[in-house]
Design a protein around this motif. Structure first.
Motif: not given
Length: 66
Positions: A22, A51-52, A54-56, A58-59
């Motif tokens: 990631c 934030a980007l 964390v989204c990557l 987390g997904g």
């Protein structure tokens, strides 16, 4: 998903390769988004990058739980 991975006799967390992947994807996305000029429209570029990521991460982590 295994909780630990043996790497040359040392145990490392199972999400560490996902984290590194990631991180590499985030660097590529950051280069692409900066060339497009998206960061001119973002209030705080560092927070957007975090934030980007964390989204990557987390997904990707949620995809591996199954």
């Amino acid at each position: 998903m295994p909780r630990e991975i043996a790497f040359y006799g040392a145990l490392m967390p199972g999400l560490l390769p996902v984290f590194v992947g990631c991180l590499l994807l985030m660097v590529l996305l950051d280069l692409l988004l900066s060339r497009i000029g998206l960061y001119r429209h973002v209030w705080h570029a560092s927070l957007f990058r975090l934030a980007l990521f964390v989204c990557l991460f987390g997904g990707a982590g949620l995809l591996l739980v199954r």
